[in-house]
Design a protein around this motif. Structure first.
Motif, PDB file in Angstrom:
ATOM      1  N   LEU A 155      57.049   4.643 107.504  1.00 35.60           N
ATOM      2  CA  LEU A 155      55.788   5.261 107.891  1.00 35.60           C
ATOM      3  C   LEU A 155      55.947   6.740 108.217  1.00 35.60           C
ATOM      4  O   LEU A 155      55.144   7.572 107.777  1.00 35.60           O
ATOM      5  CB  LEU A 155      55.192   4.530 109.102  1.00 35.60           C
ATOM      6  N   GLU A 156      56.970   7.074 108.985  1.00 34.37           N
ATOM      7  CA  GLU A 156      57.144   8.459 109.414  1.00 34.37           C
ATOM      8  C   GLU A 156      57.323   9.399 108.221  1.00 34.37           C
ATOM      9  O   GLU A 156      56.763  10.504 108.193  1.00 34.37           O
ATOM     10  CB  GLU A 156      58.334   8.576 110.375  1.00 34.37           C
ATOM     11  N   SER A 157      58.079   8.960 107.226  1.00 31.09           N
ATOM     12  CA  SER A 157      58.285   9.763 106.031  1.00 31.09           C
ATOM     13  C   SER A 157      56.982   9.906 105.241  1.00 31.09           C
ATOM     14  O   SER A 157      56.661  10.985 104.730  1.00 31.09           O
ATOM     15  CB  SER A 157      59.364   9.124 105.149  1.00 31.09           C
ATOM     16  N   ALA A 158      56.214   8.825 105.146  1.00 29.55           N
ATOM     17  CA  ALA A 158      54.935   8.869 104.439  1.00 29.55           C
ATOM     18  C   ALA A 158      53.945   9.773 105.165  1.00 29.55           C
ATOM     19  O   ALA A 158      53.175  10.508 104.528  1.00 29.55           O
ATOM     20  CB  ALA A 158      54.370   7.462 104.299  1.00 29.55           C
ATOM     21  N   GLN A 159      53.961   9.744 106.486  1.00 21.88           N
ATOM     22  CA  GLN A 159      53.068  10.620 107.245  1.00 21.88           C
ATOM     23  C   GLN A 159      53.427  12.089 107.034  1.00 21.88           C
ATOM     24  O   GLN A 159      52.538  12.939 106.931  1.00 21.88           O
ATOM     25  CB  GLN A 159      53.124  10.265 108.734  1.00 21.88           C
ATOM     26  N   GLU A 160      54.708  12.394 106.970  1.00 22.90           N
ATOM     27  CA  GLU A 160      55.115  13.775 106.714  1.00 22.90           C
ATOM     28  C   GLU A 160      54.664  14.213 105.328  1.00 22.90           C
ATOM     29  O   GLU A 160      54.210  15.356 105.133  1.00 22.90           O
ATOM     30  CB  GLU A 160      56.628  13.921 106.854  1.00 22.90           C
ATOM     31  N   ALA A 161      54.771  13.324 104.349  1.00 21.85           N
ATOM     32  CA  ALA A 161      54.295  13.638 102.995  1.00 21.85           C
ATOM     33  C   ALA A 161      52.788  13.874 102.992  1.00 21.85           C
ATOM     34  O   ALA A 161      52.287  14.770 102.297  1.00 21.85           O
ATOM     35  CB  ALA A 161      54.662  12.508 102.033  1.00 21.85           C
ATOM     36  N   LEU A 162      52.064  13.076 103.762  1.00 22.73           N
ATOM     37  CA  LEU A 162      50.610  13.248 103.842  1.00 22.73           C
ATOM     38  C   LEU A 162      50.264  14.589 104.473  1.00 22.73           C
ATOM     39  O   LEU A 162      49.388  15.316 103.975  1.00 22.73           O
ATOM     40  CB  LEU A 162      49.987  12.109 104.645  1.00 22.73           C
ATOM     41  N   SER A 163      50.941  14.952 105.563  1.00 25.21           N
ATOM     42  CA  SER A 163      50.690  16.240 106.216  1.00 25.21           C
ATOM     43  C   SER A 163      50.929  17.399 105.252  1.00 25.21           C
ATOM     44  O   SER A 163      50.125  18.346 105.186  1.00 25.21           O
ATOM     45  CB  SER A 163      51.583  16.400 107.448  1.00 25.21           C
ATOM     46  N   ALA A 164      52.017  17.332 104.512  1.00 26.72           N
ATOM     47  CA  ALA A 164      52.340  18.403 103.564  1.00 26.72           C
ATOM     48  C   ALA A 164      51.293  18.501 102.468  1.00 26.72           C
ATOM     49  O   ALA A 164      50.926  19.604 102.032  1.00 26.72           O
ATOM     50  CB  ALA A 164      53.723  18.163 102.957  1.00 26.72           C
ATOM     51  N   THR A 165      50.783  17.355 102.033  1.00 17.69           N
ATOM     52  CA  THR A 165      49.777  17.358 100.970  1.00 17.69           C
ATOM     53  C   THR A 165      48.450  17.897 101.485  1.00 17.69           C
ATOM     54  O   THR A 165      47.731  18.605 100.758  1.00 17.69           O
ATOM     55  CB  THR A 165      49.601  15.947 100.400  1.00 17.69           C
ATOM     56  N   VAL A 166      48.103  17.584 102.712  1.00 15.04           N
ATOM     57  CA  VAL A 166      46.895  18.153 103.314  1.00 15.04           C
ATOM     58  C   VAL A 166      46.997  19.671 103.363  1.00 15.04           C
ATOM     59  O   VAL A 166      46.034  20.385 103.042  1.00 15.04           O
ATOM     60  CB  VAL A 166      46.665  17.561 104.726  1.00 15.04           C
ATOM     61  N   GLN A 167      48.148  20.185 103.770  1.00 15.42           N
ATOM     62  CA  GLN A 167      48.351  21.637 103.773  1.00 15.42           C
ATOM     63  C   GLN A 167      48.174  22.217 102.369  1.00 15.42           C
ATOM     64  O   GLN A 167      47.552  23.275 102.201  1.00 15.42           O
ATOM     65  CB  GLN A 167      49.748  21.975 104.290  1.00 15.42           C
ATOM     66  N   HIS A 168      48.714  21.554 101.387  1.00 13.79           N
ATOM     67  CA  HIS A 168      48.606  22.001  99.995  1.00 13.79           C
ATOM     68  C   HIS A 168      47.144  22.066  99.568  1.00 13.79           C
ATOM     69  O   HIS A 168      46.715  23.046  98.918  1.00 13.79           O
ATOM     70  CB  HIS A 168      49.387  21.036  99.105  1.00 13.79           C
ATOM     71  N   ILE A 169      46.363  21.069  99.925  1.00 15.01           N
ATOM     72  CA  ILE A 169      44.938  21.024  99.579  1.00 15.01           C
ATOM     73  C   ILE A 169      44.188  22.178 100.248  1.00 15.01           C
ATOM     74  O   ILE A 169      43.374  22.866  99.614  1.00 15.01           O
ATOM     75  CB  ILE A 169      44.344  19.664  99.981  1.00 15.01           C
ATOM     76  N   LEU A 170      44.465  22.393 101.525  1.00 14.43           N
ATOM     77  CA  LEU A 170      43.795  23.469 102.257  1.00 14.43           C
ATOM     78  C   LEU A 170      44.175  24.839 101.707  1.00 14.43           C
ATOM     79  O   LEU A 170      43.326  25.735 101.595  1.00 14.43           O
ATOM     80  CB  LEU A 170      44.135  23.373 103.742  1.00 14.43           C
ATOM     81  N   GLN A 171      45.425  25.022 101.358  1.00 15.41           N
ATOM     82  CA  GLN A 171      45.872  26.298 100.807  1.00 15.41           C
ATOM     83  C   GLN A 171      45.199  26.606  99.476  1.00 15.41           C
ATOM     84  O   GLN A 171      45.014  27.777  99.122  1.00 15.41           O
ATOM     85  CB  GLN A 171      47.395  26.291 100.659  1.00 15.41           C
ATOM     86  N   ALA A 172      44.801  25.539  98.752  1.00 11.83           N
ATOM     87  CA  ALA A 172      44.108  25.724  97.476  1.00 11.83           C
ATOM     88  C   ALA A 172      42.616  25.998  97.683  1.00 11.83           C
ATOM     89  O   ALA A 172      41.899  26.213  96.706  1.00 11.83           O
ATOM     90  CB  ALA A 172      44.291  24.487  96.598  1.00 11.83           C
ATOM     91  N   GLY A 173      42.165  25.980  98.944  1.00 15.68           N
ATOM     92  CA  GLY A 173      40.779  26.276  99.247  1.00 15.68           C
ATOM     93  C   GLY A 173      39.860  25.083  99.264  1.00 15.68           C
ATOM     94  O   GLY A 173      38.633  25.238  99.350  1.00 15.68           O
ATOM     95  N   TYR A 174      40.427  23.880  99.224  1.00 12.52           N
ATOM     96  CA  TYR A 174      39.638  22.644  99.191  1.00 12.52           C
ATOM     97  C   TYR A 174      39.536  22.014 100.580  1.00 12.52           C
ATOM     98  O   TYR A 174      40.431  22.198 101.430  1.00 12.52           O
ATOM     99  CB  TYR A 174      40.278  21.624  98.262  1.00 12.52           C
ATOM    100  N   LEU A 175      38.492  21.246 100.789  1.00  4.27           N
ATOM    101  CA  LEU A 175      38.387  20.402 101.983  1.00  4.27           C
ATOM    102  C   LEU A 175      39.112  19.097 101.701  1.00  4.27           C
ATOM    103  O   LEU A 175      38.806  18.414 100.712  1.00  4.27           O
ATOM    104  CB  LEU A 175      36.928  20.106 102.308  1.00  4.27           C
ATOM    105  N   PRO A 176      40.069  18.696 102.530  1.00 10.59           N
ATOM    106  CA  PRO A 176      40.691  17.385 102.345  1.00 10.59           C
ATOM    107  C   PRO A 176      39.779  16.269 102.855  1.00 10.59           C
ATOM    108  O   PRO A 176      39.318  16.309 103.998  1.00 10.59           O
ATOM    109  CB  PRO A 176      41.976  17.473 103.178  1.00 10.59           C
TER     110      PRO A 176
END
Length: 332
Positions: free
Chosen positions: A108-129
């Motif tokens: 779970l902890e590893s999956a949560q870190e992957a999710l956090s990183a992907t949310v950052q990626h989405i926001l950096q692209a200018g999208y709402l997650p």
């Protein structure tokens, strides 16, 4: 972008009725842009256009650790299918599907870190997650991704939920019931305030210690019993005041906040939960129309426990509200 725990959305998920291909008859499954973000960037947003990126969290490891009924890992696919036939009322704004973060190995902890990183990626692209759960362990990872992107901006949390989710992790580790306690600890370590508003709390679902923890952390909360028309002014006033005190808002909705007749497909049903009526929608839309929404998610959809797709359809209607109100708020 290289991602652990990542899986793009399958070709056969976005399907449905086709009435034509002109703008006046299109449905979501005809316009959603599926992106394998491990290989390709999200589409570039042109001036005057906004984008929302759907991201699933196919995980119920937190629910299992919380001794709940598992099955929410199937929620993202069921929720996409329930949204597929919605009519397109958002013009040229972009609705992308960025795939799923998957936890099928207990990590779970590893999956949560992957999710956090992907949310950052989405926001950096200018999208709402806009995240599709999955258990409510989605909240810790989603909020952390938004917070890391927000920098010095004050991020407030609004949670529609029957539970505080403020338990300290036990020997099993973090779970679906510990997310906001974890967030509070991280914010304290970072020297940031913890602003959390919980709406729909049930006294019969939270121990006295959880109420004490909420008070100690300065959590604002309103019980399910005040979701009546006679308390409408109090509800809307509390939500608006909370939003005003924050630069951005993260909105999370745990489907177990609703009465079991409307949401049977959750880990922990509530016979006396909220009714998804005009009063609830007024509260929900107050957040969506604030202009401060930084991310939103729907948690705890468990298709294995659903009846006549009632919970999936309710969850889909909330996704529709988020999409339509977000685009309307930032209309060109």
């Amino acid at each position: 972008m290289t991602l652990l725990h990542y899986r793009p959305t399958a070709d056969n998920v976005w399907q449905g009725r086709v009435d034509g291909d002109t703008p006046d008859v299109r449905r979501w499954h005809q316009v959603v842009r599926r992106v394998d973000i491990s290989k390709d960037p999200l589409p570039v947003l042109h001036p005057g256009h906004k984008g929302i990126a759907l991201l699933g969290f196919a995980c119920d490891e937190g629910v299992r650790r919380n001794k709940g009924r598992t099955g929410a890992a199937e929620g993202p696919v069921a929720l996409r299918k329930a949204c597929a036939a919605f009519p397109v009322h958002f013009g040229a704004h972009i609705l992308a599907d960025a795939g799923d973060i998957v936890c099928d190995d207990g990590q779970l902890e590893s999956a949560q870190e992957a999710l956090s990183a992907t949310v950052q990626h989405i926001l950096q692209a200018g999208y709402l997650p806009l995240l599709l759960g999955g258990g409510h362990e989605i909240a810790f990872a989603h909020e952390r991704g938004i917070r890391r992107h927000a920098g010095t901006k004050q991020l407030g949390i609004i949670n529609f939920d029957a539970h505080f989710d403020l338990r300290e992790p036990d020997a099993a580790g973090p779970s679906s019931g510990t997310g906001f306690w974890q967030t509070a600890q991280e914010r304290r370590e970072e020297g940031k305030p913890f602003h959390y508003l919980a709406l729909g709390i049930q006294q019969n679902s939270n121990t006295p210690r959880l109420f004490q923890t909420a008070d100690a952390l300065g959590v604002e909360h309103l019980p399910a019993s005040v979701f009546q028309l006679k308390y409408q002014e109090r509800l809307i006033g509390a939500i608006k005041a909370f939003i005003q005190r924050n630069d951005q808002v993260y909105l999370t909705t745990c489907l177990d906040v609703f009465a079991a007749a409307y949401a049977p497909g959750v880990s922990a049903t509530a016979y006396n939960g909220l009714i998804p009526d005009a009063l609830f929608l007024d509260c929900f839309r107050t957040v969506l129309r604030s202009g401060k929404l930084a991310g939103a998610d729907i948690a705890e959809l468990n298709p294995t426990l659903d009846a006549d797709q009632r919970t999936a359809k309710l969850a889909a209607s909330l996704v529709f509200e988020i999409v339509m109100n977000y685009y309307a708020t930032f209309a060109a």
